[in-house]
Design a protein around this motif. Sequence first.
Motif, short mmCIF file in Angstrom:
data_model
loop_
_atom_site.label_atom_id
_atom_site.label_comp_id
_atom_site.label_asym_id
_atom_site.label_seq_id
_atom_site.Cartn_x
_atom_site.Cartn_y
_atom_site.Cartn_z
N ALA A 22 29.09 -30.28 30.55
CA ALA A 22 28.77 -31.39 31.46
C ALA A 22 29.21 -32.72 30.86
O ALA A 22 29.71 -33.60 31.57
CB ALA A 22 27.28 -31.41 31.79
N VAL A 23 29.01 -32.87 29.55
CA VAL A 23 29.46 -34.08 28.87
C VAL A 23 30.98 -34.13 28.89
O VAL A 23 31.59 -35.16 29.18
CB VAL A 23 28.92 -34.15 27.42
CG1 VAL A 23 29.55 -35.30 26.65
CG2 VAL A 23 27.41 -34.27 27.43
N ASP A 25 32.99 -32.86 31.01
CA ASP A 25 33.47 -33.18 32.36
C ASP A 25 33.57 -34.69 32.57
O ASP A 25 34.48 -35.16 33.24
CB ASP A 25 32.55 -32.57 33.43
CG ASP A 25 32.74 -31.08 33.58
OD1 ASP A 25 33.76 -30.53 33.09
OD2 ASP A 25 31.86 -30.45 34.20
N VAL A 26 32.64 -35.44 31.98
CA VAL A 26 32.68 -36.91 32.09
C VAL A 26 33.82 -37.45 31.24
O VAL A 26 34.60 -38.30 31.69
CB VAL A 26 31.34 -37.55 31.68
CG1 VAL A 26 31.42 -39.07 31.75
CG2 VAL A 26 30.20 -37.03 32.56
N ALA A 149 26.38 -37.76 32.44
CA ALA A 149 26.44 -36.30 32.30
C ALA A 149 25.16 -35.64 32.81
O ALA A 149 25.22 -34.65 33.55
CB ALA A 149 26.70 -35.92 30.85
N GLU A 150 24.02 -36.20 32.44
CA GLU A 150 22.74 -35.64 32.88
C GLU A 150 22.58 -35.74 34.40
O GLU A 150 22.12 -34.81 35.05
CB GLU A 150 21.58 -36.32 32.17
CG GLU A 150 21.50 -36.00 30.70
CD GLU A 150 20.55 -36.88 29.91
OE1 GLU A 150 20.36 -36.59 28.71
OE2 GLU A 150 20.01 -37.86 30.47
N ARG A 152 25.00 -35.96 36.72
CA ARG A 152 25.91 -35.01 37.36
C ARG A 152 25.38 -33.58 37.26
O ARG A 152 25.46 -32.80 38.20
CB ARG A 152 27.30 -35.07 36.72
CG ARG A 152 28.13 -36.25 37.11
CD ARG A 152 29.46 -36.13 36.40
NE ARG A 152 30.44 -37.08 36.88
CZ ARG A 152 31.71 -37.06 36.52
NH1 ARG A 152 32.16 -36.14 35.68
NH2 ARG A 152 32.56 -37.95 36.98
N TYR A 153 24.84 -33.25 36.09
CA TYR A 153 24.31 -31.90 35.86
C TYR A 153 23.13 -31.62 36.78
O TYR A 153 23.04 -30.56 37.38
CB TYR A 153 23.94 -31.75 34.38
CG TYR A 153 23.42 -30.38 34.02
CD1 TYR A 153 24.22 -29.25 34.18
CD2 TYR A 153 22.14 -30.22 33.52
CE1 TYR A 153 23.75 -27.99 33.84
CE2 TYR A 153 21.66 -28.95 33.18
CZ TYR A 153 22.47 -27.85 33.34
OH TYR A 153 22.00 -26.60 33.01
#
Length: 164
Positions: A22-23, A25-26, A149-150, A152-153
């Motif tokens: 997820a991180v 992805d950013v 990231a959090e 989006r997750y």
Amino acid sequence: MTDERRLHRPHVSRSVAAPAEAVWDVVRDGWQYATWVVGTSRVRDVDPGWPQPGTRLHHSVGLWPATLSDITVVEEVDPPRRILLTARGWPVGEARVEIEVVADGPQACTVSIAEDASHGPGRLVPAPVRQALILPRNRETLLRLALVAEGRYRLARGQDTPPA
């Protein structure tokens, strides 16, 4: 970061309540760079293939109307674990920036960032003074990266509010 690098470039770390992917992805979304990198006012263009080695992100730094336009270049990448960048901001100079993401389980990770001036007038500033400016900026950068990231997750998992 290897122990040798850690000795030469102070770093800051932050726990993130999202998986390493997820991180990453950013980080790999170059158009989001100005969202989480403190000091970047806008992204003007992103090379196709970002963040492959040699690709560039065209950004501006500073507060409008006093912005400077320059680039950040990917030097090395090991997705989703590590990226090494050369961030340009002339006439101040260039900095080497290393971001590492270490999984702490399936839903958490630790992100670290190390940065220091590598070329130009910024190298004339004594290292302790440089780091006194860089480290707080990078703490805020990691906070912003974690929040994106959090968020989006959570959205991807169908949760629309942060945990209490």
